[in-house]
Design a protein around this motif. Structure first.
Motif, PDB file in Angstrom:
ATOM      1  N   UNK A 244      83.045  28.760 -40.123  1.00 31.02           N
ATOM      2  CA  UNK A 244      83.843  29.931 -39.776  1.00 31.02           C
ATOM      3  C   UNK A 244      85.053  29.469 -38.970  1.00 31.02           C
ATOM      4  N   UNK A 245      85.984  30.386 -38.786  1.00 32.65           N
ATOM      5  CA  UNK A 245      87.223  30.030 -38.081  1.00 32.65           C
ATOM      6  C   UNK A 245      87.537  31.126 -37.070  1.00 32.65           C
ATOM      7  N   UNK A 246      87.770  30.714 -35.820  1.00 31.24           N
ATOM      8  CA  UNK A 246      88.149  31.653 -34.759  1.00 31.24           C
ATOM      9  C   UNK A 246      89.525  31.273 -34.238  1.00 31.24           C
ATOM     10  N   UNK A 247      90.448  32.220 -34.294  1.00 29.16           N
ATOM     11  CA  UNK A 247      91.829  32.006 -33.868  1.00 29.16           C
ATOM     12  C   UNK A 247      92.076  32.825 -32.598  1.00 29.16           C
TER      13      UNK A 247
ATOM     14  N   UNK B 228      93.086  38.874 -41.778  1.00 31.80           N
ATOM     15  CA  UNK B 228      91.937  38.210 -41.158  1.00 31.80           C
ATOM     16  C   UNK B 228      90.674  39.049 -41.286  1.00 31.80           C
ATOM     17  N   UNK B 229      90.803  40.357 -41.115  1.00 37.99           N
ATOM     18  CA  UNK B 229      89.642  41.228 -41.240  1.00 37.99           C
ATOM     19  C   UNK B 229      89.072  41.173 -42.659  1.00 37.99           C
ATOM     20  N   UNK B 230      89.965  41.129 -43.655  1.00 36.07           N
ATOM     21  CA  UNK B 230      89.519  41.084 -45.047  1.00 36.07           C
ATOM     22  C   UNK B 230      88.888  39.742 -45.394  1.00 36.07           C
ATOM     23  N   UNK B 231      89.358  38.661 -44.766  1.00 35.52           N
ATOM     24  CA  UNK B 231      88.899  37.313 -45.117  1.00 35.52           C
ATOM     25  C   UNK B 231      87.883  36.744 -44.122  1.00 35.52           C
ATOM     26  N   UNK B 232      87.429  37.556 -43.185  1.00 35.65           N
ATOM     27  CA  UNK B 232      86.435  37.150 -42.182  1.00 35.65           C
ATOM     28  C   UNK B 232      86.913  35.970 -41.332  1.00 35.65           C
ATOM     29  N   UNK B 233      88.181  36.028 -40.946  1.00 37.99           N
ATOM     30  CA  UNK B 233      88.723  35.117 -39.944  1.00 37.99           C
ATOM     31  C   UNK B 233      88.668  35.854 -38.611  1.00 37.99           C
ATOM     32  N   UNK B 234      88.070  35.245 -37.604  1.00 35.96           N
ATOM     33  CA  UNK B 234      87.856  35.935 -36.336  1.00 35.96           C
ATOM     34  C   UNK B 234      89.079  35.756 -35.446  1.00 35.96           C
ATOM     35  N   UNK B 235      89.696  36.864 -35.076  1.00 36.90           N
ATOM     36  CA  UNK B 235      90.851  36.855 -34.193  1.00 36.90           C
ATOM     37  C   UNK B 235      90.428  37.328 -32.805  1.00 36.90           C
ATOM     38  N   UNK B 236      90.817  36.577 -31.780  1.00 35.78           N
ATOM     39  CA  UNK B 236      90.469  36.931 -30.404  1.00 35.78           C
ATOM     40  C   UNK B 236      91.767  37.050 -29.612  1.00 35.78           C
ATOM     41  N   UNK B 237      92.042  38.260 -29.142  1.00 36.46           N
ATOM     42  CA  UNK B 237      93.275  38.555 -28.411  1.00 36.46           C
ATOM     43  C   UNK B 237      93.038  38.347 -26.921  1.00 36.46           C
ATOM     44  N   UNK B 238      93.721  37.365 -26.338  1.00 39.87           N
ATOM     45  CA  UNK B 238      93.585  37.065 -24.911  1.00 39.87           C
ATOM     46  C   UNK B 238      94.757  37.615 -24.099  1.00 39.87           C
TER      47      UNK B 238
END
Length: 385
Positions: A122-125, A139-149
């Motif tokens: 998996x990939x977390x950006x 990202x939501x469609x491709x299951x890429x995890x986005x984390x907003x800091x």
């Protein structure tokens, strides 16, 4: 000379590696840990893909069992920029994780050689400035995890990283040394405690007595000069290096400011949460008293008082702990766009997407189950906590 922006992102990735390690992941930093899937590259560790090999600055493997699934590994990438992370970065993340998931090993089944996938990647950006709308949708469609800091809950993390980057820029300027990536990475991972626990060096060689003493020395000032950094990072044979004592001072200060300050939350949803405890020992004490399941309430800031933070508190009304987090911007924007529907939408989000959140703490998995608190004043149900 490395740019200040690039240096901040580099430091943030090392900080996130510690966060990953604290939350049930074993860091992969040596080819020796998995020679079939990993290889040494010019700039560090690479993961073999079907079509190419891919840089892995931070790569973790979940140590918890994953029933009916391949062992889980995650790439972590950090962007510390002045503008939102865009679609290009989200597409790159998807390309990487798709390619490595298509890489097969070969196993023998009787007289036949069978292609076998060994891990699920998996990939977390992570981004300190948020993500553009197209990046979030993709990202939501491709299951890429986005984390907003970018929210206020993470200001301590970003400010500590920013201070460390400024000190490093000043040190580089004063010593007139090209950025010694290997030496800096060694110093950071010693201070943060993120070297692999098997004691192996980057090239897969056996640990030495000197390396063991460097890793476990308790003194805040440890020598990490060119010889030591090259031994641990042979891909970075730097001819010149920064003053070891001053470099370790920067690394130790950063570690002291961020270690133990965040938790990862895993809801039954296509995103992850980064949780900031108001008081981590208080949360730990509450978990000890509730070992099987922790019933919680979740509150958020309304459109009238939008801080960007949500907060998880005990459902029993004791307020013994508080865990703050931000939702993905796409979801938060939908939630708050119509003030008259805020309460209804918040209820749906909490009862659905956030009904169960798993947190790894003190070497065990803790389940936070949403249980709304009863309020005498209905208006309090959507107020900021």
């Amino acid at each position: 000379m490395v740019s200040f922006e690039a240096l901040r992102g580099y430091l943030l990735e090392e900080v996130l590696a510690r966060l990953l390690q604290d939350n049930g992941y074993r860091l992969l930093v040596s080819v020796k840990q998995d020679p079939d899937a990993l290889k040494r590259g010019r700039h560090g560790l690479l993961v073999r893909g079907r079509g190419s090999d891919h840089q892995a600055d931070v790569l973790g493997e979940l140590t918890l069992p994953t029933p009916f699934s391949l062992p889980l590994r995650v790439f972590v990438e950090a962007k510390y920029r002045g503008q939102k992370v865009g679609l290009r970065d989200a597409r790159n993340a998807h390309g990487v994780v798709h390619d490595v998931n298509e890489q097969y090993a070969t196993a023998h089944a009787g007289s036949r050689r069978v292609p076998v996938r060994r891990h699920l990647y998996r990939y977390a950006l992570f981004s300190t400035s948020g993500f553009s709308l197209p990046a979030q949708q993709y990202a939501l469609a491709q299951q890429i995890f986005l984390v907003d800091l970018s929210g206020p809950a993470f200001s301590n993390l970003t400010e500590a990283t920013d201070r460390a980057a400024r000190r490093l820029v000043q040190l580089l300027s004063e010593t007139d040394v090209p950025f010694p990536r290997g030496q800096v990475r060694t110093a950071l991972r010693i201070s943060l405690g993120t070297w692999t626990d098997d004691g192996s060096s980057e090239d897969g060689g056996p640990p030495t007595e000197s390396s063991s003493s460097v890793l476990h020395q308790s003194s805040p000032v440890r020598r990490v000069g060119p010889d030591e950094s090259i031994r641990r990072n042979p891909a970075h044979a730097e001819k010149r290096a920064l003053p070891p004592e001053r470099l370790m001072s920067v690394a130790d200060t950063l570690a002291s400011e961020i270690v133990g300050s965040l938790l990862l939350g895993f809801p039954t949803s296509p995103f992850i949460l980064v949780l900031r405890p108001d008081n981590l020992p208080a949360f730990a004490a509450y978990v000890i008293d509730h070992p099987i399941e922790v019933l919680v309430d979740i509150r958020f800031a309304t459109a009238r008082n939008a801080s960007g933070d949500w907060v998880i508190v005990p459902a029993d009304g004791s307020e013994r702990f508080a865990l703050r987090f931000s939702l993905p911007t796409l979801l938060a924007s939908w939630l708050l766009e119509d003030e008259t529907a805020v309460a209804m939408r918040a209820r749906d989000v909490k009862a659905g997407l956030l009904s169960s959140i798993f947190v790894f703490h003190d070497a065990r998995l803790v389940r936070l189950t949403f249980r709304p608190r009863r309020h005498t004043d209905p208006a309090q149900s959507t107020s900021a906590w």
